[in-house]
Structures are given as structure tokens and as C-alpha cells.
Write an enzyme that holds these catalytic residues in place. Structure first.
Site, PDB file in Angstrom:
ATOM      1  N   SER A  66       0.813  -1.215   0.000  1.00 45.87           N
ATOM      2  CA  SER A  66       0.000   0.000   0.000  1.00 45.87           C
ATOM      3  C   SER A  66       0.847   1.266   0.000  1.00 45.87           C
ATOM      4  CB  SER A  66      -0.915   0.033   1.226  1.00 45.87           C
ATOM      5  OG  SER A  66      -1.731  -1.103   1.273  1.00 45.87           O
TER       6      SER A  66
HETATM    7  N1  SAH Z   1      -0.481  -5.485   4.148  1.00 47.66           N
HETATM    8  C1  SAH Z   1       0.190  -5.747   2.900  1.00 47.66           C
HETATM    9  C2  SAH Z   1      -0.743  -5.485   1.737  1.00 47.66           C
HETATM   10  C3  SAH Z   1      -0.641  -6.573   0.713  1.00 47.66           C
HETATM   11  S1  SAH Z   1      -1.889  -6.576  -0.527  1.00 47.66           S
HETATM   12  C4  SAH Z   1       1.486  -4.986   2.796  1.00 47.66           C
HETATM   13  O1  SAH Z   1       1.792  -4.173   3.679  1.00 47.66           O
HETATM   14  O2  SAH Z   1       2.241  -5.199   1.846  1.00 47.66           O
HETATM   15  C5  SAH Z   1      -3.099  -7.660   0.174  1.00 47.66           C
HETATM   16  C6  SAH Z   1      -2.653  -9.043   0.518  1.00 47.66           C
HETATM   17  O3  SAH Z   1      -3.808  -9.738   0.997  1.00 47.66           O
HETATM   18  C7  SAH Z   1      -2.120  -9.886  -0.643  1.00 47.66           C
HETATM   19  O4  SAH Z   1      -0.865 -10.384  -0.322  1.00 47.66           O
HETATM   20  C8  SAH Z   1      -3.152 -10.995  -0.791  1.00 47.66           C
HETATM   21  O5  SAH Z   1      -2.621 -12.231  -1.225  1.00 47.66           O
HETATM   22  C9  SAH Z   1      -3.697 -11.088   0.614  1.00 47.66           C
HETATM   23  N2  SAH Z   1      -5.012 -11.736   0.751  1.00 47.66           N
HETATM   24  C10 SAH Z   1      -6.097 -11.613  -0.038  1.00 47.66           C
HETATM   25  N3  SAH Z   1      -7.110 -12.366   0.425  1.00 47.66           N
HETATM   26  C11 SAH Z   1      -6.654 -12.987   1.555  1.00 47.66           C
HETATM   27  C12 SAH Z   1      -7.225 -13.905   2.495  1.00 47.66           C
HETATM   28  N4  SAH Z   1      -8.475 -14.344   2.391  1.00 47.66           N
HETATM   29  N5  SAH Z   1      -6.458 -14.311   3.530  1.00 47.66           N
HETATM   30  C13 SAH Z   1      -5.176 -13.886   3.678  1.00 47.66           C
HETATM   31  N6  SAH Z   1      -4.587 -13.013   2.823  1.00 47.66           N
HETATM   32  C14 SAH Z   1      -5.312 -12.581   1.768  1.00 47.66           C
END
Ligand code: SAH
Length: 219
Positions: A66
Site C-alpha cells: 500500500s
Molecule cells: N499489508 C500488505 C498489503 C498486501 S496486498 C502490505 O503491507 O504489503 C493484500 C494481501 O492480501 C495480498 O498479499 C493478498 O494475497 C492477501 N489476501 C487476499 N485475500 C486474503 C485472504 N483471504 N487471507 C489472507 N490473505 C489474503
């Protein structure tokens, strides 16, 4: 090497002043964490010089880290205390979890993509974030064995608030989650007290999809 380090320190300081403080983030704990965590180590090496830019960046597997401001806004909205135990859904690059880990007692973070899960776990070890516990699973179910949580942060966009997460939130707990369709969402804050939950809306945002049983179904 020394010089490189100083370059990123300077970029990070500028990020906090121009992107975070200038837009009204005032929580001293959030500002200190954003000044400390080496964001450039959470992005792919090819993008390292863009790590402190005012935008999200790709992290592989069609996922993103993000924008710094969004991380600060969501973290501030959680109203964190030192002794809190926090659940994050969507580990991704690990940057948000590291910011949380600078502020609270323990962070529980769940990721559903195995390559991201293993890569980020290694990074936490390398950076000695011993208060981050990781798990590879569908985070829309939460993490029942470790519940209730003082705060829950979902870093992927959901069609609704997953019911298991509401039940795993402590009384007095706060949750932040982007809710909406696949293209745009609203940041929603949930506060839970004895009577039930109270919802406030914090404004528009855009996240990748929360994919799982209580999120978007896999397509
Ligand atoms: N907090 C992260 C944001 C990553 S983007 C950062 O600081 O980089 C969102 C992430 O959520 C992705 O890696 C995606 O694979 C994960 N995601 C999506 N659905 C999910 C679920 N049901 N359970 C766990 N992770 C999930």
C-alpha cells in the site's frame, strides 16, 4: 553502503513529513514507526528507488504494498496501545505488519499466497521482528485460537465485513477494513462495545481483492 543507508533514511524522513504529517496524521507512535521501518527492504529490488514514493507498488503475484499514507491512516485509526494484540489479514510484503509490530505487543498476520507467505516470513526473521506471528491460510476465517484481538486490520478489499472477524474482535476492540466492489472501496471502522458494533466511514480507497470464504470467491 553507509551512504546508501543515509539516502534511504533521508527519503523516509521526507516521506513522513510530506506525505504523512502534511496530510494530518498526528499519532506520535504511528509517525515514529513510519520513520523507523526500512520500507525499501519490503519492495522488490528493482523498485527499491521508488520505495518511498507516494503510491502503492507491485510485490508480485498481482498484489501490492500500500501507499505509505494509507498505511499511516489505517494504523492511526486503530488507536493502538502498547499491550495490544493485533490481527492483520493480508501479510503481502510485510510492511504494514512491521509498522504494527513497532507499536504493539504482538502482531498475528495471515496470508493466502504461499510464495508471499514464505518470502515475507524470511524477511521478518532477517529484520528480527520476533513479535510477528505468521500463518498461511484464508484470513477471512480470522484466527480463532488466538482471539479475541484488540484490533483487526484487513489490507484487502472485501464485499462485506467477514462475520468471523467481528466475533473475534474484543469488546473495546477496533477494526479497519476496505469494503466495496472490486474497483473501489470505502475504509470502514468498526468499534465493538458491550451493546454491539458501531460503524464509521473514513473515505474512499482502492485495494486488491480479499479472496476467500467470507470475501470474494475465487474466480
Ligand atoms: N499489508 C500488505 C498489503 C498486501 S496486498 C502490505 O503491507 O504489503 C493484500 C494481501 O492480501 C495480498 O498479499 C493478498 O494475497 C492477501 N489476501 C487476499 N485475500 C486474503 C485472504 N483471504 N487471507 C489472507 N490473505 C489474503
Amino acid at each position: 553502503m553507509e551512504k546508501e543507508f543515509m539516502k534511504y533514511d533521508r527519503q523516509r524522513d521526507e516521506m513522513v513529513r510530506k506525505q504523512i504529517q502534511a496530510r494530518g496524521i498526528t499519532d506520535a507512535k504511528v509517525l515514529a514507526a513510519m520513520r523507523k521501518v526500512p520500507r525499501h527492504l519490503f519492495v522488490n529490488e528493482a523498485l527499491i528507488d521508488q520505495a518511498y514514493g507516494d503510491y502503492p507498488l507491485p510485490i508480485g503475484e498481482q498484489q501490492t504494498i500500500s501507499q505509505p499514507y494509507i498505511v499511516a491512516e489505517m494504523t492511526q485509526a486503530l488507536q493502538l496501545n502498547e499491550e495490544d494484540r493485533v490481527l492483520e489479514i493480508g501479510t503481502g510484503s510485510g510492511y504494514q505488519a512491521a509498522i504494527l509490530a513497532e507499536i504493539v505487543f504482538r502482531v498475528y498476520t495471515v496470508e493466502r499466497i504461499h510464495t508471499l507467505f514464505t518470502k515475507t516470513r524470511k524477511l521478518f526473521d532477517m529484520l528480527r521482528y520476533h513479535n510477528i506471528v505468521t500463518r498461511y491460510s484464508d484470513g477471512t476465517f480470522g484466527w480463532k485460537d488466538e482471539s479475541p484481538f484488540d484490533a483487526i486490520i484487513v489490507t484487502a478489499g472485501s464485499p462485506d465485513i467477514p462475520a468471523p472477524l467481528i466475533s473475534q474482535l474484543a469488546v473495546g476492540g477496533r477494526m479497519i477494513i476496505p469494503v466495496g466492489n472490486q474497483y473501489s472501496q470505502e475504509l470502514v471502522k468498526i468499534y465493538k462495545d458491550q451493546k454491539g458494533i458501531h460503524i464509521t466511514k473514513l473515505g474512499g480507497c482502492r485495494f486488491v481483492k480479499l479472496v476467500g470464504e467470507h470475501g470474494w470467491k475465487e474466480s
